[in-house]
Motif scaffolding. Structure first.
Motif, mmCIF file in Angstrom:
data_model
loop_
_atom_site.group_PDB
_atom_site.id
_atom_site.type_symbol
_atom_site.label_atom_id
_atom_site.label_comp_id
_atom_site.label_asym_id
_atom_site.label_seq_id
_atom_site.Cartn_x
_atom_site.Cartn_y
_atom_site.Cartn_z
ATOM 1 N N SER A 190 35.557 41.337 39.227
ATOM 2 C CA SER A 190 35.718 40.570 37.726
ATOM 3 C C SER A 190 34.251 40.345 37.200
ATOM 4 C CB SER A 190 36.246 39.144 38.047
ATOM 5 O OG SER A 190 35.489 38.159 38.540
ATOM 6 N N TRP A 191 33.066 40.466 37.987
ATOM 7 C CA TRP A 191 31.716 40.059 37.464
ATOM 8 C C TRP A 191 31.257 41.627 36.730
ATOM 9 C CZ3 TRP A 191 29.211 36.719 41.693
ATOM 10 C CH2 TRP A 191 29.859 35.443 41.513
ATOM 11 N N VAL A 192 31.900 42.584 37.032
ATOM 12 C CA VAL A 192 31.552 43.853 36.786
ATOM 13 C C VAL A 192 31.629 44.153 35.144
ATOM 14 C CG1 VAL A 192 32.038 46.348 36.891
ATOM 15 C CG2 VAL A 192 32.082 45.146 38.909
ATOM 16 N N SER A 193 32.414 43.268 34.543
ATOM 17 C CA SER A 193 32.745 43.442 33.175
ATOM 18 C C SER A 193 31.474 42.917 32.368
ATOM 19 C CB SER A 193 33.704 42.302 32.692
ATOM 20 O OG SER A 193 33.664 41.338 33.050
ATOM 21 N N VAL B 88 38.940 27.798 43.812
ATOM 22 C CA VAL B 88 37.539 28.293 43.334
ATOM 23 C C VAL B 88 37.400 29.650 42.791
ATOM 24 C CG1 VAL B 88 35.177 28.465 44.038
ATOM 25 C CG2 VAL B 88 36.295 26.483 44.594
ATOM 26 N N CYS B 89 38.058 30.622 43.634
ATOM 27 C CA CYS B 89 37.904 32.141 43.436
ATOM 28 C C CYS B 89 38.467 32.243 42.206
ATOM 29 C CB CYS B 89 38.487 32.758 44.554
ATOM 30 S SG CYS B 89 37.633 32.930 46.083
ATOM 31 N N LEU B 90 39.908 31.620 42.015
ATOM 32 C CA LEU B 90 40.471 32.026 40.620
ATOM 33 C C LEU B 90 39.748 31.318 39.278
ATOM 34 C CD1 LEU B 90 43.361 32.913 39.762
ATOM 35 C CD2 LEU B 90 44.252 30.590 40.060
ATOM 36 N N THR B 91 39.041 30.341 39.650
ATOM 37 C CA THR B 91 38.349 29.819 38.525
ATOM 38 C C THR B 91 37.188 30.878 37.997
ATOM 39 O OG1 THR B 91 38.675 27.735 39.288
ATOM 40 C CG2 THR B 91 36.825 27.870 37.843
ATOM 41 N N PHE B 92 36.517 31.389 39.167
ATOM 42 C CA PHE B 92 35.477 32.340 38.749
ATOM 43 C C PHE B 92 35.894 33.751 38.250
ATOM 44 C CE2 PHE B 92 32.773 30.131 42.144
ATOM 45 C CZ PHE B 92 31.718 30.020 41.452
ATOM 46 N N PHE C 270 38.998 33.648 36.207
ATOM 47 C CA PHE C 270 39.233 33.370 35.042
ATOM 48 C C PHE C 270 37.961 32.820 34.100
ATOM 49 C CE2 PHE C 270 40.331 29.899 31.938
ATOM 50 C CZ PHE C 270 41.316 30.468 31.379
ATOM 51 N N GLY C 271 36.981 32.469 34.619
ATOM 52 C CA GLY C 271 35.696 32.150 33.748
ATOM 53 C C GLY C 271 35.034 33.443 33.363
ATOM 54 N N ALA C 272 35.016 34.526 34.156
ATOM 55 C CA ALA C 272 34.553 35.654 33.730
ATOM 56 C C ALA C 272 35.429 36.276 32.419
ATOM 57 C CB ALA C 272 34.415 36.736 34.780
ATOM 58 N N LEU C 273 36.656 36.130 32.520
ATOM 59 C CA LEU C 273 37.497 36.522 31.327
ATOM 60 C C LEU C 273 37.095 35.731 30.193
ATOM 61 C CD1 LEU C 273 39.625 38.527 30.320
ATOM 62 C CD2 LEU C 273 41.353 37.091 31.330
ATOM 63 N N LEU C 274 37.044 34.695 30.446
ATOM 64 C CA LEU C 274 36.969 33.564 29.280
ATOM 65 C C LEU C 274 35.764 33.773 28.657
ATOM 66 C CD1 LEU C 274 38.327 31.166 27.764
ATOM 67 C CD2 LEU C 274 36.995 29.509 29.566
ATOM 68 N N GLU C 275 34.770 34.059 29.463
ATOM 69 C CA GLU C 275 33.317 34.095 28.986
ATOM 70 C C GLU C 275 33.303 35.137 28.044
ATOM 71 O OE1 GLU C 275 29.353 36.132 28.941
ATOM 72 O OE2 GLU C 275 31.273 36.840 29.930
ATOM 73 N N PHE C 276 33.893 36.491 28.395
ATOM 74 C CA PHE C 276 33.756 37.459 27.570
ATOM 75 C C PHE C 276 34.501 37.500 26.205
ATOM 76 C CE2 PHE C 276 36.534 41.217 25.910
ATOM 77 C CZ PHE C 276 35.572 41.956 25.355
ATOM 78 N N ALA C 277 35.758 36.608 26.395
ATOM 79 C CA ALA C 277 36.434 36.276 25.224
ATOM 80 C C ALA C 277 35.582 35.315 23.999
ATOM 81 C CB ALA C 277 37.523 35.461 25.381
#
Length: 340
Positions: A263-266, A314-318, A320-327
């Motif tokens: 998810s951090w590759v984005s 915690v993993c799900l939060t990370f 989701f956070g990566a997707l939210l950060e891009f948005a």
């Protein structure tokens, strides 16, 4: 002279035949003696299996029964139904002075029976049993041995499914204690007392293997219970199981870490590659959600939070956070925040 030699050989052969016949008759008589002993101690009107034996040294105290078990296998420990299955050889031993007999100068060591209803039996039952069955292939796996001093040994092979209440707060880093409880159903402690056999009351097969657990140790104890009908003798053995972590490391922890890293590759994709970033974020989020639901499907719906829930949360939060950060960054770039 020849007649004397012939007579001597005939006498010798006759003596041999008589000796062989005597030995054969002695063996037959020995087996007949076993039958006579059984008829003597268990004959009609001589022994009543409904009456319990006397106490120690023929007193009016309670009959004392020593118990020991041999754990042959533990086939399943189920987290969902909170139960475990065990196969064991169960043994009881007590003194019944009504069954004393002559051992014929040590030649008759014990008598063997296969019918438990011929002698008095303790009314033991497994208090945390859910299911159970005897083994009857090829013949019923049970025997009773009666020794000359009146000692009775009862042995049987049984398979049981027993309840095992579990605390899963530390799952999958937990340890579980599963008990095996045995108690008298109808005889109170005034009439019947169960004791663990001295020395080594519980034996476990050496090559015991469990797929997801390790048997660390076991402890024997007493658990007498009092009800409004009296006090009943009870024995218990606690089996301490440690959950093997390697399975969960490979199946849960490493895949979750990989999903978070993917998810951090984005963050390293071109800022204009919106479809790629959205697809990567949504895919990892859905995969993580599916992984979480698969984990919970193999566990009972308990009301408290488990250690695995914290990890997956915690993993799900990370992810989701990566997707939210891009948005948020994409929205900021389109709304003119970049110029500020």
């Amino acid at each position: 002279m020849a007649n004397r030699r012939c007579m001597t050989w005939m006498l010798f052969l006759f003596a041999c035949i008589c000796t062989a016949s005597f030995a054969s008759n002695a063996k037959i008589n020995f087996r007949e003696k076993e039958k006579k002993v059984l008829d003597q101690i268990l004959g009609a009107g001589k022994y009543d299996a409904r009456i319990r034996p006397s106490g120690i040294n023929g007193t009016d105290g309670p009959a004392v029964v020593s118990v020991n078990i041999f754990v042959r296998s533990i086939s399943k420990i189920d987290d969902v139904t909170m139960e475990y299955s065990v196969q064991l050889t169960f043994r009881e031993q007590w003194i019944d002075e009504r069954l004393k007999f002559d051992d014929i100068q040590g030649r008759l060591k014990y008598l063997t029976l296969t019918e438990a209803n011929r002698v008095w039996m303790p009314d033991l039952f497994f208090s945390n049993e859910k299911e159970g069955h005897f083994h009857n292939i090829i013949m019923p796996n049970v025997y009773i041995r009666i020794f000359p001093n009146g000692s009775v040994l009862y042995s049987i092979r049984i398979s049981l499914t027993l309840a095992c209440p579990m605390n899963l707060k530390l799952y999958p880093l937990d340890r579980q204690v599963c008990s095996l409880r045995m108690a008298s159903y109808g005889w109170t402690t005034d009439d019947l007392v169960f004791l663990w056999k001295e020395g080594d009351p519980v034996q476990v097969v050496k090559n015991l293997h469990l797929p997801r657990f390790t048997l660390e140790k076991f402890l024997t104890d007493y658990c007498n219970s009092k009800t409004n009908t009296g006090e009943y003798s009870c024995l218990k053995v606690d089996l301490l199981f440690k959950r093997e972590f390697s399975y969960y490391l490979i199946q849960i922890y490493i895949p979750c870490c990989m999903l978070v890293i993917v998810s951090w590759v984005s963050f390293w994709l071109d800022q204009g590659a919106v479809p790629a970033r959205v697809s990567l974020g949504v895919t990892t989020l859905l995969t993580m959600a599916t992984q979480t639901s698969g984990i919970n499907a193999s566990l009972p719906p308990v009301s408290y939070t488990k250690a695995i829930d914290v990890w997956t949360g915690v993993c799900l939060t990370f992810v989701f956070g990566a997707l939210l950060e891009f948005a948020l960054v994409n929205y900021a770039s389109r709304s003119g925040w970049k110029s500020l």
